[in-house]
Design a protein around this motif. Structure first.
Motif, short mmCIF file in Angstrom:
data_model
loop_
_atom_site.label_atom_id
_atom_site.label_comp_id
_atom_site.label_asym_id
_atom_site.label_seq_id
_atom_site.Cartn_x
_atom_site.Cartn_y
_atom_site.Cartn_z
N ALA A 385 94.05 104.63 -8.21
CA ALA A 385 94.61 103.56 -7.86
C ALA A 385 94.49 102.45 -8.89
CB ALA A 385 94.12 102.95 -6.58
N GLY A 386 93.63 102.64 -9.78
CA GLY A 386 93.30 101.54 -10.94
C GLY A 386 92.51 100.43 -10.31
N VAL A 387 91.70 100.50 -9.23
CA VAL A 387 90.87 99.53 -8.81
C VAL A 387 89.41 99.86 -8.56
CG1 VAL A 387 92.85 98.74 -7.39
CG2 VAL A 387 91.37 100.23 -6.10
N GLY A 388 88.76 98.94 -8.23
CA GLY A 388 87.35 98.86 -8.15
C GLY A 388 86.87 98.79 -6.68
N HIS A 389 85.57 98.95 -6.52
CA HIS A 389 85.17 98.80 -5.10
C HIS A 389 85.15 97.30 -4.60
CE1 HIS A 389 82.60 102.41 -6.44
NE2 HIS A 389 82.90 102.73 -5.12
N SER A 390 85.09 96.23 -5.58
CA SER A 390 85.36 95.00 -5.26
C SER A 390 86.72 94.52 -5.02
CB SER A 390 84.77 94.10 -6.44
OG SER A 390 85.62 94.16 -7.34
N ASP A 391 87.79 95.35 -5.24
CA ASP A 391 89.04 95.07 -5.31
C ASP A 391 89.65 95.65 -3.59
OD1 ASP A 391 89.59 94.02 -7.69
OD2 ASP A 391 89.41 95.95 -8.30
N ILE A 392 88.73 96.37 -2.83
CA ILE A 392 89.19 96.82 -1.56
C ILE A 392 88.59 95.86 -0.60
CG2 ILE A 392 88.71 98.72 0.07
CD1 ILE A 392 90.28 99.49 -2.39
N GLU A 393 89.71 95.42 0.08
CA GLU A 393 89.32 94.26 1.28
C GLU A 393 88.84 94.88 2.45
OE1 GLU A 393 92.39 91.31 -1.15
OE2 GLU A 393 92.52 93.55 -0.63
N LYS A 394 89.58 96.03 2.87
CA LYS A 394 89.17 96.67 3.97
C LYS A 394 89.26 98.26 3.84
CE LYS A 394 88.68 93.79 7.36
NZ LYS A 394 87.37 93.85 8.19
N VAL A 395 88.34 98.90 4.70
CA VAL A 395 88.20 100.41 4.57
C VAL A 395 88.43 100.87 6.09
CG1 VAL A 395 86.77 102.41 4.00
CG2 VAL A 395 86.48 100.31 2.82
N PHE A 396 89.64 101.46 6.11
CA PHE A 396 90.00 102.29 7.42
C PHE A 396 89.45 103.49 7.59
CE2 PHE A 396 93.43 103.84 10.23
CZ PHE A 396 93.00 103.41 11.45
N LEU A 397 88.61 103.80 8.39
CA LEU A 397 88.15 104.99 8.54
C LEU A 397 88.53 105.77 9.82
CD1 LEU A 397 84.41 104.39 8.10
CD2 LEU A 397 85.75 105.13 6.56
N THR A 398 89.00 107.08 9.77
CA THR A 398 89.58 107.61 10.93
C THR A 398 89.33 109.29 11.04
OG1 THR A 398 91.87 108.31 12.28
CG2 THR A 398 91.86 108.35 9.82
#
Length: 450
Positions: A385-398
């Motif tokens: 995706a070309g993003v880092g950990h800090s760029d992720i606002e939410k992590v949806f676990l299922t």
């Protein structure tokens, strides 16, 4: 952060042109069907089983023989009805579970069930026919917009994606769904989750199934009241809940069934081959051992084993179809270790009695390599995706495996507890797939579509 690769254009999740759409999450352990309408209402298809409305249809088949006139005819049931038939056990039968794991396997060509040979697509179409039968008229796939989930990466050491998709299309095509679109399972989960977003957000979706763990990074934004979505990157790996079950069987059960034992051949003492135990510890292979040459070979080994009793118990588990009872015992231990620091494992049946104390520390040691490989897949999704950990606002676990403490700790360490969220472990993917069917251009989400 590397430059982002070209991506297909984003599109709206608002205005729809379809009456009803069907989303099908065909899972390794469970299958869920959801139906969405043009107003964005979505619900799971329910199955009336002994007075209970079930939203989850167990991914299992049971074949048995019934006498008709002067001959025998093979009958089959799926889902909870397959379990009923298996547990009643009034006639000879074959119980098959976790067969999705064979989808991308070139080595799996067919299995014999009584007098017939079944390829993977035959097993899947047979399963789907039982699903359609119990689902009723709402499961008319030929008359609906159908969206079917698929893993980002299929299970297996060398999965053949093209083979798996050809098998899927052949099986679903037999039920009139040749027009169906196939979408990554975590993308379906992302669409379900996105309905609760109140602002623009970059979301990592982690979908843990029975056979695979899949990850998608999605960018959601609001434009004139319409929620728009853009896929940024995906990754997957053929490690999930069944792999963790494998570790429990391999460390707790198999050593009590002859693993590490020896047998005599001519004037030599040899080790019992480990491949029998590798098959035994994988639910899809265990379900097939009775119909292969393994059972005959195990009986020959037992006759020459220096300690035959453990092998005889192994044979009894295969011969008396105790795999499902073993699956339940292992699953119960795994669930218990998600809530407690230790548990007592117990499996009994047909004279086989296995008891063992398992600590969470032991379990986490056994699965450490699997967790590390899952972490690598998460990192690949972010890199794609070309993003880092800090760029992720939410992590949806299922998925049920997301409750395993070692897995949750993986995401807490990378993203922080405050960014994690989860929802129903079974229904979110099917709901999202059905909602994709109500987008302006559902074909854009299909894997391989341009």
């Amino acid at each position: 952060m590397r430059p982002r690769k070209p991506l297909p254009p984003s599109f709206s999740m608002s205005a729809a042109s379809h009456d009803l759409s069907i989303g099908i999450d065909f899972g390794t352990s469970n299958t869920v069907v959801a139906i969405a309408d043009a107003r964005g209402n979505v619900e799971a298809l329910t199955f009336d089983h002994r007075g209970d409305d079930l939203k989850v249809y167990v991914t299992a088949l049971c074949f048995w023989d019934e006498r008709h006139g002067n001959g025998l005819r093979t009958e089959v049931e799926g889902g909870p009805w397959a379990i009923d038939q298996f547990l009643e056990g009034l006639t000879a039968h074959r119980f098959i579970q976790s067969f999705k794991t064979f989808a991308a396997s070139q080595s799996f060509q067919e299995t014999r069930i009584f007098r017939e040979r079944y390829r993977f697509e035959d097993l899947l179409s047979t399963f789907l026919r039982t699903l359609a039968h119990h689902g009723g008229s709402r499961m008319d796939l030929s008359a609906r917009n159908v969206v079917i989930g698929r893993p980002v990466q299929f299970a297996g050491s060398h999965p053949d994606e093209a083979l798996a998709m050809n098998r899927y299309r052949a099986a679903f095509g037999k039920l009139g769904a040749g027009h169906a679109r196939y979408v990554y399972e975590p993308v379906g989960a992302a669409f379900f989750y996105a309905r609760q977003l109140q602002h623009d957000s970059t979301v990592l979706v982690a979908d843990f199934g029975g056979g695979t763990s899949d990850f998608s990074v999605m960018r959601f934004s609001r434009n004139g009241g319409a929620l728009r979505a853009e896929p940024l990157g995906h990754a997957g790996i053929g490690i999930a809940g069944d792999s963790f079950d494998y570790r429990i069987v391999d460390h707790v059960v198999s050593p009590r069934l002859g693993k590490g034992g020896t047998y005599r051949s001519m004037d030599k003492v040899l080790s019992i081959p480990n491949h029998y135990y590798a098959n035994f510890a994988r639910w899809n292979h265990l379900a097939m051992m009775k119909g292969s040459g393994d059972l005959k070979e195990l009986r020959e080994l037992a006759r020459t084993a220096l300690d035959p009793e453990p092998l005889e118990k192994f044979i009894d588990i295969v011969e008396y179809d105790l795999g499902f009872a073993l699956y339940r015992a292992v699953s119960s231990a795994k669930v218990a270790l998600s809530a407690e620091n230790e548990t007592e494992f117990r499996f009994t049946g047909e004279g086989v009695d296995i008891q063992a104390h398992i600590s969470r520390g032991d379990f986490e040691t056994w699965i450490a390599g699997d967790v590390a490989r899952i972490a690598g897949a998460v990192d690949r999704a972010l890199a794609d995706a070309g993003v880092g950990h800090s760029d992720i606002e939410k992590v949806f676990l299922t998925g049920g495996t997301s409750f395993v403490p070692a897995i949750r700790r993986l995401f807490v360490d990378r993203f922080g507890e405050e960014r994690l969220t989860s929802a129903d472990q079974f229904e979110s993917i099917a709901y999202g797939l059905a909602l994709i069917g109500q987008t302006e251009e559902p074909g854009r989400w299909a894997v391989g579509a341009h």
